[in-house]
Design a protein around this motif. Structure first.
Motif, PDB file in Angstrom:
ATOM      1  N   ASP A  22      -2.616   8.326 -20.161  1.00  0.00           N
ATOM      2  CA  ASP A  22      -1.374   7.750 -19.628  1.00  0.00           C
ATOM      3  C   ASP A  22      -1.719   6.927 -18.379  1.00  0.00           C
ATOM      4  O   ASP A  22      -1.679   7.440 -17.252  1.00  0.00           O
ATOM      5  N   LEU A  33      -1.848   5.693 -12.374  1.00  0.00           N
ATOM      6  CA  LEU A  33      -1.606   4.753 -11.277  1.00  0.00           C
ATOM      7  C   LEU A  33      -0.580   5.302 -10.293  1.00  0.00           C
ATOM      8  O   LEU A  33      -0.709   5.110  -9.079  1.00  0.00           O
ATOM      9  N   ARG A  34       0.439   5.996 -10.791  1.00  0.00           N
ATOM     10  CA  ARG A  34       1.427   6.605  -9.887  1.00  0.00           C
ATOM     11  C   ARG A  34       0.765   7.677  -9.026  1.00  0.00           C
ATOM     12  O   ARG A  34       1.097   7.840  -7.842  1.00  0.00           O
ATOM     13  N   ARG A  35      -0.178   8.381  -9.626  1.00  0.00           N
ATOM     14  CA  ARG A  35      -0.910   9.406  -8.878  1.00  0.00           C
ATOM     15  C   ARG A  35      -1.763   8.769  -7.782  1.00  0.00           C
ATOM     16  O   ARG A  35      -1.848   9.280  -6.653  1.00  0.00           O
ATOM     17  N   ARG A  38      -1.000   6.764  -0.437  1.00  0.00           N
ATOM     18  CA  ARG A  38       0.072   6.640   0.564  1.00  0.00           C
ATOM     19  C   ARG A  38       0.106   7.881   1.455  1.00  0.00           C
ATOM     20  O   ARG A  38       0.318   7.781   2.666  1.00  0.00           O
ATOM     21  N   ASN A  59      -1.139   5.916  -6.276  1.00  0.00           N
ATOM     22  CA  ASN A  59      -0.208   5.434  -5.249  1.00  0.00           C
ATOM     23  C   ASN A  59       0.233   6.572  -4.330  1.00  0.00           C
ATOM     24  O   ASN A  59       0.225   6.455  -3.105  1.00  0.00           O
ATOM     25  N   SER A  60       0.588   7.707  -4.927  1.00  0.00           N
ATOM     26  CA  SER A  60       1.066   8.852  -4.155  1.00  0.00           C
ATOM     27  C   SER A  60      -0.034   9.403  -3.243  1.00  0.00           C
ATOM     28  O   SER A  60       0.206   9.670  -2.059  1.00  0.00           O
ATOM     29  N   ALA A  83      -1.614  -0.190  -7.092  1.00  0.00           N
ATOM     30  CA  ALA A  83      -1.226   0.808  -8.094  1.00  0.00           C
ATOM     31  C   ALA A  83       0.231   0.649  -8.529  1.00  0.00           C
ATOM     32  O   ALA A  83       0.608   1.090  -9.621  1.00  0.00           O
ATOM     33  N   LYS A  84       1.046   0.024  -7.690  1.00  0.00           N
ATOM     34  CA  LYS A  84       2.456  -0.198  -8.030  1.00  0.00           C
ATOM     35  C   LYS A  84       2.680  -1.537  -8.741  1.00  0.00           C
ATOM     36  O   LYS A  84       3.752  -1.780  -9.289  1.00  0.00           O
ATOM     37  N   GLY A 142      -0.081   4.682 -16.734  1.00  0.00           N
ATOM     38  CA  GLY A 142       1.010   4.603 -15.758  1.00  0.00           C
ATOM     39  C   GLY A 142       1.058   5.822 -14.858  1.00  0.00           C
ATOM     40  O   GLY A 142       1.249   5.708 -13.639  1.00  0.00           O
ATOM     41  N   ARG A 143       0.874   6.989 -15.460  1.00  0.00           N
ATOM     42  CA  ARG A 143       0.881   8.227 -14.666  1.00  0.00           C
ATOM     43  C   ARG A 143      -0.307   8.263 -13.708  1.00  0.00           C
ATOM     44  O   ARG A 143      -0.180   8.694 -12.552  1.00  0.00           O
TER      45      ARG A 143
END
Length: 624
Positions: free
Chosen positions: A562, A567-569, A575, A571-572, A548-549, A564-565
């Motif tokens: 979005d 994928l950041r979600r 993790r 990843n968070s 995701a990063k 990018g948003r």
């Protein structure tokens, strides 16, 4: 049941109700008038599994199948899984299940039953849907011309099986207390530095046993505490006397049902913490004989030189593994390891070829005119013996298998080199281990030729078991994959909901459904990111958090405003999942399950809320 209590009249039996006790031999035993009926019809025969405890308002459900054990075991397992999840959704729980081999009878214990008739109907409906073609026999007769499937359990005593987790902890607790009281050597000098040792030194071993029993049983009468401890304290008067003293000290409270006070809970928690800490530090509390023996041998040889020149750590366990897999018997393996340990006593390093040759030569000397040396060489150098026959005969290798795996990967998914390597090794090991029983009967140097058709079936079976999704999307177009992903994510949402319900009840089984939810979610997300899912959920979480990063990561089946948003979600969330699972493993090793959810429950609730939201977002992204 302890006869002392029956003779004294301190324990009142209700003859019309069922009492179930799990004893050290893990047998279900009943008392009262129902005992004769159940034993007459052989309802409770066999070795049942572990009973969850404590239970509230438990009922026993039983039936008999018209098929043999081996014919129904798989389907019964699916049925009990369905029962378990359905009961959770109805604020109940399946505390125990066992399919009895000798009688083909299924025993279920359901806790938190509020409406017996409704519960009976729920389970019977599931039974009919799973076994529509068979007449299932109820075992408790009829009432008002209706079959009775469930009967109430008045009480029970949890398992004292010798290797049960609570039993092992209890023994460690008593052993730690004995060492503290004895004041042996460095152990006593070291523990004097601990300020909280009063939790162990201020109480007798009987006091600690009783406090631990209440820790396990929860609210319970003193007779039940004696039942639980009678193999450690065989005189009920001693148990009752200590309970009275602990009540006076303010560690136990209650009249009809006794339970630990907050101070009593703190004493038990501190005692268990001390036990855990000291068990890991002091050798006096644990022998670890076999581990220490292996470490002593390993310490002589610092490293092994591989054929390509690389250095690797030496572990005699690797030699032991090779010998065990040759199926030559443990006594032979033990004898060989003794010789290896003797030879390596003054050796600081060796090559892997030297070690292999030494073992091979020793086997030839000790077991002449047998195929034992051949078995070892077969396992070490399998490529010299296993061949694949197609248009021509070739040696079976991991490289060949890795190239052959491409047929299982659809064009819209990618498999990493690491996954291909692991999967090819899995197939190679599968073929090798499959032939080991045959090797016992072969002559030396005899080769095994596997037909390509048979190999393909083995390969397909192992690949689809390792990555079930590949079977689901086999020969499917991208449009046909979307409904499959939707089904997977819906399954994730269902299991996440079950996990939340159990977490709200402070039931540690919530983790089982959480992992099932994450298994389905990460499988679906992997495909959405054009990846072949990793083999297990834990590896998948780490892989997806990393992917995701990665700026090069693109989405195949998800349509979001979005990316990018999104994928950041991912990843968070993933993790956080890895972090919480690592924390859970650490806490679980502490042996205190009760305070865990009180302290960390809110973190899990917040995380499950995020997981559920991510599942909903992913489902919406599929529909666009």
């Amino acid at each position: 049941m302890p006869l002392q209590l029956l003779k004294r009249g301190d324990y009142h039996l209700k003859q019309e109700q069922l009492k179930v006790f799990l004893r050290r031999k893990r047998k279900l035993t009943v008392t009262g008038r129902l005992e004769q009926y159940l034993e007459k019809h052989k309802i409770l025969f066999g070795e049942p599994g572990e009973l969850k405890e404590p239970l509230e308002n438990p009922y026993l459900w039983a039936c008999e199948f018209p098929l043999e054990f081996y014919e129904i075991k798989y389907n019964v397992d699916e049925f009990t899984e369905d029962v378990s999840s359905t009961l959770i959704q109805n604020d109940m729980e399946l505390a125990y299940s066992a399919l009895i081999r000798e009688t083909n009878r299924l025993i279920l214990i359901v806790s938190d039953v509020k409406d017996k008739i409704k519960t009976e109907n729920i389970i019977k409906s599931l039974l009919n849907s799973h076994f529509p073609d068979y007449t299932i026999k109820n075992l408790f007769g009829h009432q008002n011309d209706q079959p009775v499937w469930m009967i109430p359990m008045e009480s029970y005593t949890p398992s004292r099986a010798y290797f049960n987790r609570n039993e092992r902890l209890l023994r460690k607790l008593v052993r730690t207390h004995e060492f503290l009281q004895s004041g042996k050597g460095s152990f006593q000098r070291a523990v004097k530095q601990k300020e909280y040792l009063d939790s162990l030194t201020s109480y007798s071993s009987e006091d600690l046993l009783i406090l631990f029993a209440f820790h396990v049983l929860g609210k319970a009468p003193k007779c039940k505490v004696f039942e639980y401890l009678h193999e450690d304290i065989d005189d009920h008067e001693i148990v009752f006397s200590h309970i009275s003293n602990l009540v006076t000290k303010g560690l136990i409270t209650g009249k009809k049902g006794l339970q630990l006070t907050e101070e009593g809970k703190n004493v038990v928690t501190n005692a268990l913490t001390i036990t855990r800490d000291f068990t890991s530090i002091f050798k006096e509390l644990t022998t670890d004989r076999f581990s220490e023996f292996l470490k002593e041998i390993d310490s002589n040889v610092t490293h092994v030189i591989k054929p390509d020149g690389r250095k690797d750590e030496f572990h005699i366990g690797s030699i032991m593994e090779s010998l065990v897999f040759t199926d030559m018997g443990w006594r032979n393996v033990s004898d060989i390891l003794d010789r290896v340990a003797e030879e390596l006593e003054n050796v600081d390093f060796a090559s892997s070829d030297e070690l292999t040759s030494f073992v091979q030569e020793y086997l030839e000397e000790e077991y002449p005119l047998s195929n034992i040396p051949f078995r070892y060489d077969y396992f070490i150098n399998s490529r010299n013996y296993i061949f694949l026959k197609d248009e021509k005969v070739v040696s079976l290798s991991r490289h060949y298998i890795e190239e052959d795996l491409t047929q299982f990967i659809p064009p819209f998914l990618e498999m990493t080199a690491r996954q291909k390597s692991q999967l090819s090794n899995m197939v190679y090991e599968g073929v090798r281990l499959l032939t080991i029983p045959l090797v016992k009967e072969l002559y030396e140097q005899e080769r095994i030729v596997v037909e390509k058709e048979l190999f393909s079936k083995i390969e397909e079976f192992l690949v689809f078991k390792a990555v079930p999704l590949l079977k689901k999307v086999q020969n499917k177009s991208e449009e046909e994959v979307v409904p499959i992903l939707r089904e997977i994510l819906e399954e994730a949402r269902t299991n996440a909901g079950l996990s939340v319900e159990l977490l709200d009840r402070k039931d540690t089984d919530f983790i089982k459904y959480y992992i099932l939810a994450m298994d389905s979610l990460t499988e679906g997300i992997s495909v959405g990111l054009k990846r072949v899912p990793f083999f297990n959920v834990f590896g998948r979480l780490t892989q997806l958090a990393r992917d995701a990063k990665d700026p090069s990561t693109t989405m195949q089946f998800f349509s979001v405003k979005d990316p990018g948003r999104f994928l950041r979600r991912l990843n968070s969330t993933f993790r956080r999942s890895v972090s919480l699972l690592d924390q859970w493993r650490s806490l679980y090793r502490k042996y205190h399950e009760e305070p865990v959810l009180d302290q960390y429950g809110s973190a899990w609730r917040n995380h499950l809320r995020d997981v559920t939201a991510l599942i909903d977002t992913s489902l919406c992204a599929l529909n666009r």
